[in-house]
Write an enzyme that holds these catalytic residues in place. Sequence first.
Site, PDB file in Angstrom:
ATOM      1  N   LYS A 177      44.878  52.350  47.905  1.00  0.00           N
ATOM      2  CA  LYS A 177      43.517  52.917  48.002  1.00  0.00           C
ATOM      3  C   LYS A 177      42.698  51.926  48.825  1.00  0.00           C
ATOM      4  CE  LYS A 177      39.686  52.888  46.790  1.00  0.00           C
ATOM      5  NZ  LYS A 177      38.524  52.643  47.698  1.00  0.00           N
ATOM      6  N   GLU A 250      43.095  39.174  43.398  1.00  0.00           N
ATOM      7  CA  GLU A 250      42.642  38.247  44.453  1.00  0.00           C
ATOM      8  C   GLU A 250      41.164  38.520  44.648  1.00  0.00           C
ATOM      9  OE1 GLU A 250      44.322  35.913  45.740  1.00  0.00           O
ATOM     10  OE2 GLU A 250      46.439  36.422  45.617  1.00  0.00           O
ATOM     11  N   CYS A 284      37.766  35.925  52.529  1.00  0.00           N
ATOM     12  CA  CYS A 284      37.702  35.402  51.156  1.00  0.00           C
ATOM     13  C   CYS A 284      37.882  33.898  51.152  1.00  0.00           C
ATOM     14  CB  CYS A 284      38.763  36.074  50.308  1.00  0.00           C
ATOM     15  SG  CYS A 284      40.407  35.960  51.005  1.00  0.00           S
ATOM     16  N   GLU A 382      28.427  33.516  47.115  1.00  0.00           N
ATOM     17  CA  GLU A 382      29.349  33.840  48.214  1.00  0.00           C
ATOM     18  C   GLU A 382      28.593  34.654  49.265  1.00  0.00           C
ATOM     19  OE1 GLU A 382      32.322  36.862  47.533  1.00  0.00           O
ATOM     20  OE2 GLU A 382      33.787  35.802  48.744  1.00  0.00           O
TER      21      GLU A 382
HETATM   22  P1  NAD Z   1      34.708  45.456  46.259  1.00  0.00           P
HETATM   23  O1  NAD Z   1      35.122  44.868  44.965  1.00  0.00           O
HETATM   24  O2  NAD Z   1      33.337  45.998  46.373  1.00  0.00           O
HETATM   25  O3  NAD Z   1      35.675  46.639  46.676  1.00  0.00           O
HETATM   26  C1  NAD Z   1      37.064  46.434  46.798  1.00  0.00           C
HETATM   27  C2  NAD Z   1      37.796  47.736  46.560  1.00  0.00           C
HETATM   28  O4  NAD Z   1      37.659  48.124  45.201  1.00  0.00           O
HETATM   29  C3  NAD Z   1      37.310  48.922  47.384  1.00  0.00           C
HETATM   30  O5  NAD Z   1      38.448  49.626  47.843  1.00  0.00           O
HETATM   31  C4  NAD Z   1      36.538  49.750  46.379  1.00  0.00           C
HETATM   32  O6  NAD Z   1      36.491  51.118  46.670  1.00  0.00           O
HETATM   33  C5  NAD Z   1      37.347  49.511  45.121  1.00  0.00           C
HETATM   34  N1  NAD Z   1      36.650  49.737  43.855  1.00  0.00           N
HETATM   35  C6  NAD Z   1      35.326  49.679  43.592  1.00  0.00           C
HETATM   36  N2  NAD Z   1      35.096  49.910  42.280  1.00  0.00           N
HETATM   37  C7  NAD Z   1      36.303  50.115  41.700  1.00  0.00           C
HETATM   38  C8  NAD Z   1      36.730  50.369  40.362  1.00  0.00           C
HETATM   39  N3  NAD Z   1      35.863  50.456  39.360  1.00  0.00           N
HETATM   40  N4  NAD Z   1      38.051  50.486  40.120  1.00  0.00           N
HETATM   41  C9  NAD Z   1      38.953  50.373  41.122  1.00  0.00           C
HETATM   42  N5  NAD Z   1      38.607  50.148  42.406  1.00  0.00           N
HETATM   43  C10 NAD Z   1      37.293  50.007  42.694  1.00  0.00           C
HETATM   44  O7  NAD Z   1      34.962  44.307  47.342  1.00  0.00           O
HETATM   45  P2  NAD Z   1      34.654  44.335  48.916  1.00  0.00           P
HETATM   46  O8  NAD Z   1      33.175  44.207  49.100  1.00  0.00           O
HETATM   47  O9  NAD Z   1      35.380  45.463  49.567  1.00  0.00           O
HETATM   48  O10 NAD Z   1      35.378  43.003  49.400  1.00  0.00           O
HETATM   49  C11 NAD Z   1      34.741  41.785  49.509  1.00  0.00           C
HETATM   50  C12 NAD Z   1      35.147  40.878  48.370  1.00  0.00           C
HETATM   51  O11 NAD Z   1      36.562  40.755  48.350  1.00  0.00           O
HETATM   52  C13 NAD Z   1      34.631  39.472  48.500  1.00  0.00           C
HETATM   53  O12 NAD Z   1      34.186  38.988  47.252  1.00  0.00           O
HETATM   54  C14 NAD Z   1      35.840  38.678  48.940  1.00  0.00           C
HETATM   55  O13 NAD Z   1      35.796  37.308  48.622  1.00  0.00           O
HETATM   56  C15 NAD Z   1      36.925  39.390  48.235  1.00  0.00           C
HETATM   57  N6  NAD Z   1      38.219  39.164  48.883  1.00  0.00           N
HETATM   58  C16 NAD Z   1      39.143  38.408  48.247  1.00  0.00           C
HETATM   59  C17 NAD Z   1      40.357  38.136  48.860  1.00  0.00           C
HETATM   60  C18 NAD Z   1      41.404  37.284  48.192  1.00  0.00           C
HETATM   61  O14 NAD Z   1      42.529  37.249  48.657  1.00  0.00           O
HETATM   62  N7  NAD Z   1      41.098  36.602  47.117  1.00  0.00           N
HETATM   63  C19 NAD Z   1      40.620  38.664  50.118  1.00  0.00           C
HETATM   64  C20 NAD Z   1      39.648  39.442  50.744  1.00  0.00           C
HETATM   65  C21 NAD Z   1      38.449  39.696  50.105  1.00  0.00           C
END
Ligand code: NAD
Length: 476
Positions: A177, A250, A284, A382
Amino acid sequence: MTTDASTTDLTTTAGLLSAIEDPHGREIHDPATGEVVGRTREGSPAEIEAAVAAARKAQPAWAATSAQERSELLNQAADAIEASAEALAELLSREQGKPLNGPNARFEVGACAAWLRANAAFELEPEVLVEDGETHAELHYRPVGVIGAVGPWNWPMMISVWQFAPALKMGNTVVLKPSEYTPLSVQALVDVVNQALPADVLSVVPGDGAVGAALTGHADIDKIMFTGSTKTGQAIMRSAADSLARLTLELGGNDAGIVLEDADPAAIAGDLFWGAFINTGQTCAAMKRLYVPESLYDQVCQALVEVAGASPMGVGLEEENVLGPLQNKQQYDIVAGLVQAAKDGGARVLTGGDPVAEQPGYFYPTTLVADIDNDNPLVSEEQFGPVLPIIKYTDLDQAIEWANGLEVGLGSSVWGTDLDACRKVAARLQAGSTWINKHGAVDPRIPFGGVKKSGFGLEFGLEGLKHVSVPHVISW
Ligand code: NAD
């Protein structure tokens, strides 16, 4: 209504789009220009239901193939990505905003092929645990079953491959997804990869958080791989309580870099800069706060300003650019708000910090901020954009305490010429990864994951394969 990918030329951007677009779907806009990139279909919980059922049905036959056969197919998938590389990079650049050049779109597509090939080459052999003449015990790694993978918008293709390449290698099937901000890139990637794979082994259901929740809360998912924010990770962990699905989370980070007294500012400036500004800071494990000793402070600031001045920002498809826009308005507002908070707190902006109003696209200028307090929100939160706060320190213990002072712990780095001294500082940092004289350098052979509220579970390397497996001990 989409075109059948098997009859479409997936080596052109138009072909990729025609295979996935829904003429009545939601418009996706280029964050650099505001132009429409394409229209995405929206998935639904019902589509998740069907995809999970199909993945469940396909899993036993996939797991019954040999590891070598699966490796061959992963290598063929990498070949397919390479054949479509330029088209994928262009679509990614237009949808995500990242430039073609620099550590951006072409780099990301290249990494997708590299991660597939690396996972194809890994072999996770059974381990003999006890062999003492009386007892023999061995540990085998079996597929978990069906994996639900949810991803973010910053590295949409690469992070999807990080999730599905090891999972497929181990004999799992995967339902992805993607982020609602970058659904086209991931659907196109899956179409390309699926030229090499049997049906239903890998599928993608686009949609918003509710569609993600339908996947991660599904009773028939055996493992969830999630990359995204800490807040969403916490919601997913709660929702997995009933199914007891295994988790790899992650999550967010706020990586610190510490420069030591013996560092050479001119020599490290380029790597410091790209450690922070890779993907325009939307990474990230990018460096998001830099601690510099008073004795080198002015030199490091000046060297970074020079690299920033030589790194053009602009529309991704223009070849000279190496920095792009923020991917979305929400992220732009977060970054702009945090820089404003820094200014209000009396910090000194060395370069940037003054976005041009009325231009198309979510461009925030490359911004370096000096003379900022460690407790300013630009440091403690962040910010995930093209900004780096540079904090002065006089006592190394204090800098280490500041670096460790947050709830997150993804990456970190130490910069200096004496490797032993760097290693001593590295050992004291609370993070899943600590790099010396580089930052954020991921490698498919080297495990990567977070500690504290940056999550748990490892990706990459043999450890990554273990995390998409279940242990099975056989003894006699
Ligand atoms: P987000 O948490 O807003 O969304 C991530 C995904 O989760 C999207 O596909 C979204 O549709 C989905 N989602 C939202 N609510 C959900 C729920 N209740 N259940 C299941 N899925 C749901 O994050 P973002 O804004 O897309 O990404 C940025 C964040 O990701 C930053 O905090 C960044 O640090 C982190 N990140 C971490 C890594 C890592 O490897 N640790 C890598 C890349 C990004």
